[in-house]
Design an enzyme around this catalytic site. Structure first.
Site, PDB file in Angstrom:
ATOM      1  N   ASP A 290     -22.032  26.806 -47.718  1.00 22.11           N
ATOM      2  CA  ASP A 290     -23.089  27.096 -48.678  1.00 22.11           C
ATOM      3  C   ASP A 290     -24.226  26.078 -48.542  1.00 22.11           C
ATOM      4  OD1 ASP A 290     -23.971  28.438 -51.185  1.00 22.11           O
ATOM      5  OD2 ASP A 290     -23.658  26.437 -52.048  1.00 22.11           O
ATOM      6  N   GLU A 326     -25.058  29.116 -44.344  1.00 23.21           N
ATOM      7  CA  GLU A 326     -26.212  29.686 -45.032  1.00 23.21           C
ATOM      8  C   GLU A 326     -27.393  28.728 -44.885  1.00 23.21           C
ATOM      9  OE1 GLU A 326     -27.582  30.872 -49.582  1.00 23.21           O
ATOM     10  OE2 GLU A 326     -26.465  29.039 -49.192  1.00 23.21           O
TER      11      GLU A 326
END
Ligand code: CA
Length: 595
Positions: A290, A326
């Protein structure tokens, strides 16, 4: 009820309409069939036999009509005649289903999705053809989304426990599904014991000794202070929040509940290693990282260094571990992160409302839209290879942070379906966010984008363990889905669900789709039509996209492809796409795979 009646009426009208078209077509088709029969290969014969059978069945029921046009043939709703054997390879090129557990399937009636709920729906995921799951955060957290972790070695009680997780892994193994979990290390929760200890340490005084006996009770020696980015006084850059301890501030790129970790700290790196080992030993097949662009506040070089550390360590434990990050920014920036050696970086160039998939479909009146789409795919592929020869694209078009597609295509069913087809025909690993296979709605605040999976509709829908329906996040507004629940869509051969299932199936039949490199783009006079050639281990495959709302006829001979045969197709209106005498007839927004 009204909705149901209107639907019934529509269905009846539709049936009458399609039947008339069928009858209109009968005479010409039969003529065509007999005229072409002589020169046809076995495969063509097979396809046309299917068409013929359908027509004869219809004819038995009704009387013919001779007022017909060639294009009417494509309006026929027929069986799909091209199904091939599955050819699923067990490698890192997978088709992932992204699951937000909270809203997925509730196994115990408390209205919150859980691990056992997911375990019980693995057959659903597997039957759709997915062979990978990206599981959003499951570790203990006080927020519903759980992107602020309080303990990296546990499962949140709302979701179950570690035993449930092991059971999920076992059940995934049985079905050939790999599972990757969100690994959130840009920040922890402000309730994580590391952060609480650090705050406590900041309020103490320095012991002044080389060998400190106070440990956490000493501002100099508390080991956790350097896990985070504290600053005396508020810096004039970045996003800092007061600790309320003296004049100390801490960095939090997202919210005050998410203090940023200092990934350069060596002790923290040792902790991260043991966390990675813990989950890999538990059986996970990889990590989704993330917010990797925020590790060092946008400093690419240092971010890439941290990714390389995570990648190298996890692969030293198991080389088959899959790492996808990401990096939510434009292509020229995110593609450089492939240098880190991680397998994949999410393809934000093609995703979201402003990405290439949505833009292509929302500008189909632009005459060059097809050509531009193919060129963009080719650029992405070559950009990845330039940074990492073994890099794997990770395409998607929506996720838990983006509006769902139903909204950004303004409920245009053809475009909602074709977006799925475009995404699922892309190279690399492909990701589909739960509920997109039903065209679920969800835009505006994040909670709306994470609404309960729409298994069924009815009085017993919420918090009933028999239906599995979840209640959804507390702050969620009312989300009204335009398309039916799974129960309804399964019964409708023209549903989004069946389109997606077919698209994943085609991906699973043809390994070249995910693994091939685009070697050329075949142009057409109308550049809203485009074809790419992919090659994988010397085998070519062709993918044709029709971005017009018209039926088109393509002469394969003119393109030097007279030997190519249809391997499968995606048709938004259910019309058969077929090949006759090396000419293919493609329905509006159709995608055709040829070999
Ligand atoms: Ca539950």
């Amino acid at each position: 009820m009204i909705k149901e009646c209107v639907k019934d009426k529509k269905r009846k009208l539709w049936r009458i309409f399609t039947r008339s078209l069928t009858l209109l077509s009968i005479v010409l088709i039969i003529t065509l069939l007999s005229a072409c029969h002589k020169n046809m290969s076995n495969e063509k014969e097979e396809v046309l036999e299917t068409i013929k059978t359908e027509i004869i069945t219809e004819k038995e029921e009704d009387v013919g009509n001779d007022d017909i046009k060639l294009d009417d043939i494509t309006e026929l709703r027929l069986e799909y005649p091209y199904e091939k054997e599955l050819n699923i390879m067990d490698d890192k090129y997978r088709t992932y289903y992204e699951v937000f557990l909270y809203s997925f399937y509730d196994s115990d009636g408390d209205g919150i999705g859980d691990l056992n709920g997911l375990s019980s729906k693995l057959d659903y995921i597997s039957e759709l053809g997915f062979n990978g799951i990206w599981l959003m955060p499951i570790m203990p957290s006080s927020t519903y989304h759980k992107y602020d972790v309080e303990n990296y070695y546990e499962v949140d009680k709302e979701y179950g426990n570690l035993e449930d997780f092991k059971k999920l892994i076992e059940e995934c193994d049985k079905r050939g599904i790999k599972i990757i979990i969100d690994f959130v290390v840009n920040h922890s929760s402000n309730l994580h014991p590391w952060f609480l200890s650090a705050l406590n340490g900041l309020s103490t005084s320095a012991c002044g000794q080389e060998l400190c006996i106070h440990q956490e009770g000493c501002i100099t020696h508390n080991p956790y202070i350097d896990y985070y980015n504290f600053s005396k006084g508020k810096p004039n850059h970045g996003s800092y929040y007061p600790t309320h301890v003296d004049d100390w501030y801490y960095e939090g790129a997202f919210t005050s509940n998410m203090p940023d970790l200092n990934l350069d700290n060596l002790a923290l790196r040792e902790e991260l290693k043991s966390i990675m080992k813990f989950w890999i030993d538990m059986g996970v097949d990889g990590f989704r990282l993330d917010a990797a662009m925020h590790f060092f506040n946008g400093e690419s070089k240092r971010n890439i260094g941290a990714l390389a550390f995570i990648n190298d360590y996890s692969k030293s434990l198991n080389p088959d571990i899959y790492i996808v990050a990401e990096i939510w920014t434009n292509f020229s920036k995110y593609v450089t992160y492939y240098e880190s050696g991680i397998d994949s970086v999410f393809n934000f160039a093609f995703a979201t409302e402003s990405g290439i998939i949505a833009k292509t479909l929302n500008s189909v009146n632009n005459k060059s839209v097809g050509k531009a789409f193919s060129e963009a795919m080719m650029q992405v592929e070559s950009g990845i290879k330039k940074n990492n020869e073994s890099g794997i694209d990770a395409s998607f078009f929506t996720n838990h942070d983006t509006a769902r597609a139903a909204g950004y295509f303004n409920n245009n069913l053809d475009k909602i379906k074709m977006a799925q087809g475009m995404n699922l025909m892309m190279s690399g690993s492909t990701f589909v966010y739960y509920g997109e296979e039903l065209g679920m709605s969800g835009s505006g605040r994040d909670e709306n984008k994470r609404a309960p999976m729409y298994w069924s509709d009815g009085e017993d829908k919420i918090g009933n363990s028999a239906s599995g329906m979840t209640i959804g996040p507390k702050e969620m507004e009312e989300v009204i889905h335009k398309y039916g629940s799974l129960n309804e869509q399964v019964d409708d051969p023209l549903s989004i669900y069946h389109y997606v299932k077919r698209a994943v199936r085609i991906r699973n039949e043809n390994p070249e789709i995910a693994r091939g490199n685009i070697t050329s783009i075949i142009g057409f006079e109308d550049n809203r039509i485009t074809m790419i050639k992919k090659e994988y281990e010397g085998d070519p495959i062709y993918i044709l996209y029709n971005f017009t709302d018209q039926v088109i006829h393509i002469n394969l001979k003119e393109k030097g492809l007279e030997e190519a045969k249809i391997q499968g197709y995606l048709s938004v209106n259910g019309a058969t796409i077929y090949e006759l005498e090396s000419s293919i007839t493609v329905s509006p927004y159709g995608i055709v795979i040829l070999k």
